[in-house]
Design a protein around this motif. Structure first.
Motif, PDB file in Angstrom:
ATOM      1  N   ARG A   1       0.858  -1.182   0.000  1.00  6.66           N
ATOM      2  CA  ARG A   1       0.000   0.000   0.000  1.00  6.66           C
ATOM      3  C   ARG A   1       0.892   1.229   0.000  1.00  6.66           C
ATOM      4  N   ALA A   2       0.310   2.377  -0.328  1.00  5.74           N
ATOM      5  CA  ALA A   2       1.108   3.601  -0.420  1.00  5.74           C
ATOM      6  C   ALA A   2       1.844   3.893   0.878  1.00  5.74           C
ATOM      7  N   ALA A   3       1.226   3.573   2.015  1.00  6.90           N
ATOM      8  CA  ALA A   3       1.846   3.878   3.299  1.00  6.90           C
ATOM      9  C   ALA A   3       3.016   2.943   3.598  1.00  6.90           C
ATOM     10  N   ASP A   4       3.111   1.791   2.873  1.00  8.44           N
ATOM     11  CA  ASP A   4       4.133   0.804   3.169  1.00  8.44           C
ATOM     12  C   ASP A   4       5.429   1.066   2.407  1.00  8.44           C
ATOM     13  N   ASP A   5       5.355   1.655   1.235  1.00 11.65           N
ATOM     14  CA  ASP A   5       6.511   1.798   0.378  1.00 11.65           C
ATOM     15  C   ASP A   5       6.753   3.274   0.068  1.00 11.65           C
ATOM     16  N   PRO A   6       7.929   3.792   0.381  1.00 18.63           N
ATOM     17  CA  PRO A   6       8.195   5.218   0.125  1.00 18.63           C
ATOM     18  C   PRO A   6       8.186   5.566  -1.359  1.00 18.63           C
ATOM     19  N   ASP A   7       8.330   4.568  -2.226  1.00 23.12           N
ATOM     20  CA  ASP A   7       8.349   4.807  -3.667  1.00 23.12           C
ATOM     21  C   ASP A   7       7.024   4.441  -4.340  1.00 23.12           C
ATOM     22  N   GLN A   8       5.967   4.298  -3.544  1.00 22.52           N
ATOM     23  CA  GLN A   8       4.719   3.817  -4.109  1.00 22.52           C
ATOM     24  C   GLN A   8       4.176   4.738  -5.210  1.00 22.52           C
ATOM     25  N   ARG A   9       4.378   6.026  -5.067  1.00 22.12           N
ATOM     26  CA  ARG A   9       3.835   6.939  -6.087  1.00 22.12           C
ATOM     27  C   ARG A   9       4.510   6.713  -7.440  1.00 22.12           C
ATOM     28  N   PHE A  10       5.807   6.375  -7.424  1.00 19.10           N
ATOM     29  CA  PHE A  10       6.485   6.072  -8.681  1.00 19.10           C
ATOM     30  C   PHE A  10       5.998   4.742  -9.253  1.00 19.10           C
ATOM     31  N   LEU A  11       5.778   3.760  -8.362  1.00 16.05           N
ATOM     32  CA  LEU A  11       5.254   2.473  -8.810  1.00 16.05           C
ATOM     33  C   LEU A  11       3.865   2.635  -9.419  1.00 16.05           C
ATOM     34  N   ASP A  12       3.047   3.461  -8.780  1.00 13.17           N
ATOM     35  CA  ASP A  12       1.699   3.693  -9.295  1.00 13.17           C
ATOM     36  C   ASP A  12       1.740   4.391 -10.653  1.00 13.17           C
ATOM     37  N   GLU A  13       2.638   5.368 -10.778  1.00 17.42           N
ATOM     38  CA  GLU A  13       2.744   6.080 -12.056  1.00 17.42           C
ATOM     39  C   GLU A  13       3.241   5.145 -13.147  1.00 17.42           C
ATOM     40  N   ALA A  14       4.214   4.284 -12.807  1.00 17.57           N
ATOM     41  CA  ALA A  14       4.709   3.310 -13.781  1.00 17.57           C
ATOM     42  C   ALA A  14       3.604   2.345 -14.179  1.00 17.57           C
ATOM     43  N   ALA A  15       2.804   1.918 -13.184  1.00 17.15           N
ATOM     44  CA  ALA A  15       1.692   1.004 -13.473  1.00 17.15           C
ATOM     45  C   ALA A  15       0.689   1.658 -14.419  1.00 17.15           C
ATOM     46  N   GLU A  16       0.448   2.925 -14.212  1.00 23.78           N
ATOM     47  CA  GLU A  16      -0.482   3.650 -15.079  1.00 23.78           C
ATOM     48  C   GLU A  16       0.044   3.687 -16.519  1.00 23.78           C
ATOM     49  N   ARG A  17       1.340   3.890 -16.672  1.00 21.46           N
ATOM     50  CA  ARG A  17       1.925   3.921 -18.017  1.00 21.46           C
ATOM     51  C   ARG A  17       1.850   2.547 -18.683  1.00 21.46           C
ATOM     52  N   VAL A  18       2.025   1.490 -17.896  1.00 20.53           N
ATOM     53  CA  VAL A  18       1.896   0.140 -18.449  1.00 20.53           C
ATOM     54  C   VAL A  18       0.474  -0.097 -18.937  1.00 20.53           C
ATOM     55  N   ARG A  19      -0.511   0.311 -18.125  1.00 24.15           N
ATOM     56  CA  ARG A  19      -1.909   0.129 -18.527  1.00 24.15           C
ATOM     57  C   ARG A  19      -2.240   0.939 -19.776  1.00 24.15           C
ATOM     58  N   ASP A  20      -1.524   2.042 -19.976  1.00 27.31           N
ATOM     59  CA  ASP A  20      -1.747   2.865 -21.167  1.00 27.31           C
ATOM     60  C   ASP A  20      -0.983   2.338 -22.379  1.00 27.31           C
ATOM     61  N   GLY A  21      -0.347   1.178 -22.211  1.00 23.56           N
ATOM     62  CA  GLY A  21       0.399   0.594 -23.327  1.00 23.56           C
ATOM     63  C   GLY A  21       1.743   1.234 -23.561  1.00 23.56           C
ATOM     64  N   LYS A  22       2.345   1.809 -22.502  1.00 23.72           N
ATOM     65  CA  LYS A  22       3.637   2.480 -22.626  1.00 23.72           C
ATOM     66  C   LYS A  22       4.651   1.885 -21.641  1.00 23.72           C
ATOM     67  N   PRO A  23       4.984   0.603 -21.799  1.00 23.42           N
ATOM     68  CA  PRO A  23       5.944  -0.008 -20.858  1.00 23.42           C
ATOM     69  C   PRO A  23       7.332   0.626 -20.938  1.00 23.42           C
ATOM     70  N   GLU A  24       7.719   1.115 -22.128  1.00 20.97           N
ATOM     71  CA  GLU A  24       9.029   1.770 -22.238  1.00 20.97           C
ATOM     72  C   GLU A  24       9.096   3.011 -21.361  1.00 20.97           C
ATOM     73  N   ALA A  25       8.006   3.801 -21.372  1.00 24.29           N
ATOM     74  CA  ALA A  25       7.971   4.997 -20.543  1.00 24.29           C
ATOM     75  C   ALA A  25       8.006   4.635 -19.062  1.00 24.29           C
ATOM     76  N   ALA A  26       7.305   3.556 -18.690  1.00 29.83           N
ATOM     77  CA  ALA A  26       7.317   3.104 -17.293  1.00 29.83           C
ATOM     78  C   ALA A  26       8.723   2.680 -16.881  1.00 29.83           C
ATOM     79  N   CYS A  27       9.391   1.975 -17.780  1.00 23.58           N
ATOM     80  CA  CYS A  27      10.759   1.512 -17.496  1.00 23.58           C
ATOM     81  C   CYS A  27      11.710   2.697 -17.349  1.00 23.58           C
ATOM     82  N   ASP A  28      11.588   3.677 -18.229  1.00 26.07           N
ATOM     83  CA  ASP A  28      12.456   4.862 -18.160  1.00 26.07           C
ATOM     84  C   ASP A  28      12.218   5.651 -16.875  1.00 26.07           C
ATOM     85  N   LEU A  29      10.964   5.728 -16.446  1.00 21.37           N
ATOM     86  CA  LEU A  29      10.644   6.441 -15.212  1.00 21.37           C
ATOM     87  C   LEU A  29      11.353   5.815 -14.020  1.00 21.37           C
TER      88      LEU A  29
END
Length: 435
Positions: free
Chosen positions: A242-270
């Motif tokens: 959960r967001a409270a458990d991981d200090p980097d959760q916001r980056f993980l969430d943003e990367a997940a959003e990019r993957v769902r949008d069909g942009k795994p390269e952008a998620a990887c670069d982030l």
């Protein structure tokens, strides 16, 4: 299947590579040493068919099938819990589960026969298709609930199909395709082999396909654990935080959003930018590796593996370092750690957790690259013990120790190396027989 928790499906699926992006890894799952040894030994065991044992031979053959399904269920459960490498032996599965799989297949076959008898060719064919579609759900139910009656209940099949939707249909299709491939491979090879060898090959191919399909079903459970109410229990699985458990959760969430949008390269670069700029949590590193694998960036996976192992050692996470080293060695058997000083620590931990091949490969690569490093004697002594005691290669171990003694004549470990070398010589000398 029995529900372990009621958490709704969330963006956490983005942390798990979809099974359709891991079909190559799934098909090669039985080729890992632990699984390969098991399926080969079980294939050889079927040579009991050539012994004049009558009904006893038939019973022994049946027990071999039970052992195969027991191991396959072990693989399914391990995968469902997030462990993506096959176990070497079945330790958490009871023999009764192997017998239940036998009875499940008998029941499905009997239903099919009755359908053709009562409904004719067309009705029987329809029932065949329905049963083929239902079989993976029945097997998954049996694996997780250990209840044959529940696995045979059509309501269970319908519930699994409804919760998983089209991914379940896709897995059922792959299950069928694996079976067709098995029969095709057997038909192509067997006619050219002697009878006894054809028996081994037939059962080896069968065992390989069974383990691969059970791994596939386990991965379906792992990927869609929220939908079916299952909580992966493996400590080595990537935590779903959960967001409270991981200090980097916001980056993980943003990367997940990019993957769902069909942009795994952008998620990887982030994630790459964050890791290089300020480091990151274990979940960040694990997600980065999954994205690199998804994109096929092999060299970057190896480079990141070296860097992450160094970080894990600094954090005293030696067990996780072994896992990362194993992943990298599967990508490149000549993989080396970033620093020769790290080899001893990772190799010893690999021995502690039973990863013999990981330890040997790390020591071998380091020895070839740094033959005069101060840790060579203790690393080679460790390797010699593994070669002699776990792999039965005493002669190779002796040659390795001779090289160490020649290269490091004044090393503090010399006496210990000599003592073990002498021990191996005694093992090689036949005991004198009494007159």
């Amino acid at each position: 299947m029995t529900s372990n928790h009621n958490a709704p499906a969330t963006a956490r699926h983005a942390e798990i590579v979809p099974f359709w992006n891991r079909l190559r890894e799934i098909s090669l799952y039985p080729a890992h040493m632990g699984a390969l040894t098991t399926i080969l030994v079980l294939a050889l065991c079927h040579l009991v068919d050539f012994l004049p044992l009558g009904i006893l031979g038939w019973l022994l053959d049946l027990l071999i099938w039970v052992a195969l399904y027991k191991y396959a269920f072990e693989c399914l459960r391990a995968t469902a819990n997030g462990r993506l490498e096959p176990p070497e032996i079945a330790v958490s599965v009871d023999d009764s589960l192997g017998w239940s799989q036998i009875w499940l297949q008998v029941a499905f076959f009997a239903l099919n026969v009755v359908a053709f008898w009562l409904l004719g060719p067309i009705g029987g064919a329809i029932v065949t298709i329905v049963l083929a579609l239902a079989l993976p759900g029945a097997i998954m139910s049996l694996a997780m609930d250990e209840n044959l009656g529940l696995a045979l209940n059509p309501a269970t099949w319908i519930a699994v199909m409804t919760r998983l939707g089209w991914p379940y249909i896709a897995v059922a299709g792959l299950y069928f395709l694996f079976g067709v491939s098995q029969r095709y491979a057997q038909a192509m090879v067997v006619p050219f082999l002697p009878t006894f060898l054809s028996v081994i090959v037939i059962h080896f191919i069968t065992n390989y396909v069974v383990v691969a399909t059970f791994h596939l079903m386990g991965y379906l459970i792992y990927q869609y654990h929220d939908e079916i109410g299952y909580e992966p229990a493996a400590a080595s699985a990537t935590p779903l935080r959960r967001a409270a458990d991981d200090p980097d959760q916001r980056f993980l969430d943003e990367a997940a959003e990019r993957v769902r949008d069909g942009k795994p390269e952008a998620a990887c670069d982030l994630i790459s930018t964050q890791l290089r700029g300020r480091g990151g949590s274990e979940a960040m590193h694990a997600q980065y590796r999954k994205l690199l694998a998804l994109l096929g960036r092999r060299e970057e996976q190896l480079r990141h593996g070296r860097e992450w192992i160094t970080i894990l050692i600094a954090q005293d996470k030696d067990r996780r370092a072994v896992d990362v080293a194993r992943e990298c060695l599967e990508l490149d058997p000549a993989f080396e750690l970033a620093e020769a000083d790290e080899v001893t620590r990772v190799a010893r931990k690999a021995v502690d957790v039973g990863a013999t091949q990981v330890a040997l490969k790390l020591v071998s690569a380091s020895y070839k690259r740094h033959p005069r490093h101060a840790d060579v004697p203790q690393n080679c002594l460790l390797a010699a013990k593994l070669l002699a005691e776990r792999m039965g290669k005493e002669e190779t171990a002796r040659k390795l120790l001779d090289q160490v003694l020649q290269a490091f004549p004044q090393h503090p470990l010399r006496d210990e190396v000599v003592a073990y070398r002498t021990f191996l010589d005694k093992l090689a000398t036949p005991a004198a027989k009494p007159a």
